[in-house]
Design an enzyme around this catalytic site. Structure first.
Site, short mmCIF file in Angstrom:
data_model
loop_
_atom_site.label_atom_id
_atom_site.label_comp_id
_atom_site.label_asym_id
_atom_site.label_seq_id
_atom_site.Cartn_x
_atom_site.Cartn_y
_atom_site.Cartn_z
N GLU A 37 0.87 -1.17 0.00
CA GLU A 37 0.00 0.00 0.00
C GLU A 37 0.91 1.23 0.00
O GLU A 37 1.83 1.31 0.81
CB GLU A 37 -0.90 0.01 1.25
N ARG A 263 5.89 -12.91 9.16
CA ARG A 263 6.52 -11.65 8.79
C ARG A 263 7.90 -11.60 9.43
O ARG A 263 8.19 -12.29 10.40
CB ARG A 263 5.67 -10.47 9.21
N LYS A 273 4.96 0.30 9.45
CA LYS A 273 4.94 1.61 8.78
C LYS A 273 4.46 2.70 9.73
O LYS A 273 4.97 3.80 9.71
CB LYS A 273 4.02 1.54 7.57
P1 ATP Z 1 2.90 -2.72 8.33
O1 ATP Z 1 1.47 -2.85 8.67
O2 ATP Z 1 3.78 -3.56 9.17
O3 ATP Z 1 3.36 -1.34 8.28
P2 ATP Z 1 1.90 -3.52 5.87
O4 ATP Z 1 1.52 -4.95 5.86
O5 ATP Z 1 0.80 -2.57 6.13
O6 ATP Z 1 3.08 -3.29 6.85
P3 ATP Z 1 1.84 -3.41 3.06
O7 ATP Z 1 2.19 -2.30 2.18
O8 ATP Z 1 0.43 -3.80 3.18
O9 ATP Z 1 2.47 -3.08 4.48
O10 ATP Z 1 2.71 -4.69 2.71
C1 ATP Z 1 2.99 -5.15 1.42
C2 ATP Z 1 3.40 -6.59 1.49
O11 ATP Z 1 4.56 -6.74 2.30
C3 ATP Z 1 2.32 -7.44 2.10
O12 ATP Z 1 2.20 -8.63 1.34
C4 ATP Z 1 2.81 -7.71 3.48
O13 ATP Z 1 2.33 -8.93 3.96
C5 ATP Z 1 4.32 -7.71 3.29
N1 ATP Z 1 4.99 -7.35 4.53
C6 ATP Z 1 4.79 -6.24 5.29
N2 ATP Z 1 5.56 -6.25 6.39
C7 ATP Z 1 6.29 -7.40 6.33
C8 ATP Z 1 7.27 -8.00 7.17
N3 ATP Z 1 7.67 -7.42 8.31
N4 ATP Z 1 7.79 -9.19 6.79
C9 ATP Z 1 7.41 -9.77 5.65
N5 ATP Z 1 6.50 -9.26 4.81
C10 ATP Z 1 5.92 -8.09 5.13
#
Ligand code: ATP
Ligand code: MG
Length: 559
Positions: A37, A263, A273
């Protein structure tokens, strides 16, 4: 990218793909996607997901799309989109012409929602947000049906169209899937699939005032792109039945399959984020690309390499259970890569002036020094030598212990790649008693040769010529947090490491570094790996970031 980077051993995700392929699913195709996102910069956790999705596509000769999952107008922006594109590319991956935006599917998603209404699988609910929560029930109690659950299809269609037309205020109505208010899985208790949000979207502007929820948009975007394996993190495990519910109702033929993995959590780091945004907005770091940040852009500026990050992602593997990876493993991967590939150079961080009394005042000579001790193919460079030099302040001790193999009263030491010099006398500041200058002599016969009389000189120190060197600023970084798992602390901000940045001004780099290009990396002899800062370094004032020390200094502390 080498083979070993993409396919070390099989993990449970690759096992699933192998099985799907063996039974001929998806016409033998493998299609993945990386779906960030655009509401922040991507970090090392995202890099794990990037490496996994693109790595699988490569290994199975499939495809991996880059899709911006931009269905929530709040906080999304083009700046973030551009940073994500740049960062994924920098990590070494290519999505060809398959750059997609969920916002491009808004019209299609709207018609999917209409289709659900027509099938009697969705309804417009006019409860308030609080009421919806109340009706949802708890883990131990089932929910209650909304009084609007049996709204006639025609009325739902009409209301939903009017929601789109902007007739209602935010929160007045929502569209919900009609599933099961008594489901043991709360996610399945008539989840919201569209809400009214009068917010301009960075791509669609004011065209829409209703936006699809993530659970609805994500699976259908996957399906529209022909994704076969939709890899996501564990927190979506409970959402999988909902993923399948939408896809089964709305998609014919091959359907994407969601697979969850753990993750990445890294010690001494936060990877969320929301928290990273907080660090940036409260100016607790100097922006998203602060070299202490775990963002891809921060790591690039710090001097980490794409290969080191990819190797790290292979090394940690993919697991089904959450765990905390030691950040020193990442640092180890960086060190390994730079040890192989970074040319050597000399830089004095805390200078002490040395006069070579018996060296002619006007003379200069060049020493040809190899750029890498094990790699002749990396060539050599000229390092000028003259009468006045700088050495590291802590490479001299007035009264050194026996095992101190550097310079001291009465001692000799070799200057790396040049002569052996011998201490003669020191000059001290009258007031402070601090040693301000040394007088030494050099042994002309030791130019690239051991002493003729067979005497042993063990120590080798680095040095620069005062007349030729380049002034530099060197930034030493330590971990941003002092807590091993700052994300688990009540207030992570309270656990910032106050000593995470030390700025050394008045450093001197060897002459060859005057031409160093932004982001070039070097091993400064005996000090560690350093990278030319891409923002602040100028020809007349070099700025280096310490990428990583030569050894893991934290390992000692922990033991
Ligand atoms: P966060 O909520 O931790 O800030 P997010 O999941 O909102 O991260 P997205 O932009 O939705 O961020 O993530 C894009 C992709 O990266 C998704 O498929 C998510 O599952 C993956 N992702 C995010 N954080 C991690 C992590 N710490 N380890 C592995 N994959 C991740
Ligand atoms: Mg997310």
């Amino acid at each position: 990218m080498t083979e070993s980077e993409t396919s070390l051993t099989n993990d449970f995700i690759r096992d699933i793909i192998d099985e799907d392929l063996s039974i001929g699913k998806n016409d033998g195709k493998v299609a993945t996607r990386f779906p960030p996102e655009p509401n922040g910069y991507i970090h090392i956790g995202h890099a794990k997901s990037v490496c996994l999705n693109f790595g699988i596509a490569k290994q199975y000769q499939g495809t991996c799309n880059l899709r911006l999952d931009d269905t929530d107008p709040l906080g999304e922006s083009m700046e973030y989109v551009e940073s994500i594109i740049r960062d994924v590319r920098w990590l070494g991956f290519d999505w060809g012409n398959r750059l997609y935006y969920a916002s491009d599917y808004f019209e299609k998603l709207y018609s999917f929602a209409v289709e659900l209404i027509k099938k009697g699988d969705a309804y417009v609910c006019s409860l308030s947000a609080d009421e919806i929560r109340e009706y949802r029930g708890t883990f131990t109690e089932p929910g209650k049906d909304s009084p609007f659950r049996n709204r006639p299809i025609e009325e739902n269609l009409n209301m939903f169209a009017r929601m789109r037309q902007g007739e209602f205020a935010d929160g007045a109505h929502v569209l919900r899937a009609k599933i099961d208010m008594a489901s043991p899985n709360i996610v399945m208790r008539d989840p919201i699939i569209y809400r009214i949000k009068r917010e301009p979207h960075y791509r669609t502007g004011n065209k829409w005032v209703i936006y699809p929820m993530y659970d609805f948009a994500h699976c259908l975007s996957d399906a529209l792109e022909g994704i076969t394996h939709s890899i996501c993190t564990l927190e979506f495990e409970n959402n999988r039945p909902l993923y399948d519910w939408f896809v089964e109702r709305l998609i014919e033929g091959n359907r994407p399959r969601q697979i969850e993995f753990a993750r990445l959590n890294l010690s001494y780091t936060v990877l969320s984020k929301r928290r990273l945004i907080e660090l940036v907005q409260k100016n607790l770091v100097q922006g998203w690309d602060d070299p202490r940040m775990p963002t891809v852009t921060g790591m690039r500026r710090r001097g980490y390499t794409p290969a080191a990050i990819r190797n790290f992602c292979v090394a940690i593997g993919v697991a089904k259970n959450d765990n905390l990876i030691d950040v020193s493993l990442l640092e180890h991967c960086v060190r390994e890569d730079l040890n192989e590939n970074a040319p050597r150079a000399m830089c004095v961080l805390r200078p002490l002036k040395v006069l070579i009394d018996n060296y002619p005042e006007t003379q200069t000579e060049d020493f040809e020094i190899a750029n890498h001790p094990q790699k002749p193919e990396m060539g050599s460079r000229k390092v000028p030598f003259s009468r006045v030099l700088y050495i590291e302040r802590d490479d001299f001790m007035e009264d050194p212990p026996k095992k101190y193999h550097r310079l001291g009263t009465g001692r000799e030491v070799r200057l790396r790649g040049a002569y052996i010099i011998k201490f003669k006398k020191m000059v001290k500041d009258e007031k402070t008693g601090e040693v301000t200058q040394l007088h030494c002599t050099y042994d002309e016969q030791t130019r690239n040769a051991p002493p003729a009389d067979g005497r042993k000189v063990q120590g080798v120190i680095h040095w620069v010529s005062a007349a030729h060197c380049a002034p530099a600023e060197v930034r030493l970084y330590d971990r941003l947090f002092s807590s091993e798992n700052p994300g688990a602390e009540e207030e992570f901000i309270n656990f910032l490491n106050k000593d995470s940045l030390e700025v050394l001004t008045g450093c001197f780099a060897e002459a060859s570094l005057k031409d160093a290009q932004p982001l070039s990396k070097y091993q400064f002899e005996r000090l560690g790996y350093f990278c030319v800062d891409e923002k602040d370094s100028k020809a007349d004032k070099l700025v280096f970031n310490r990428v990583v020390a030569l050894r893991d200094s934290w390992a000692k502390v922990a033991r």
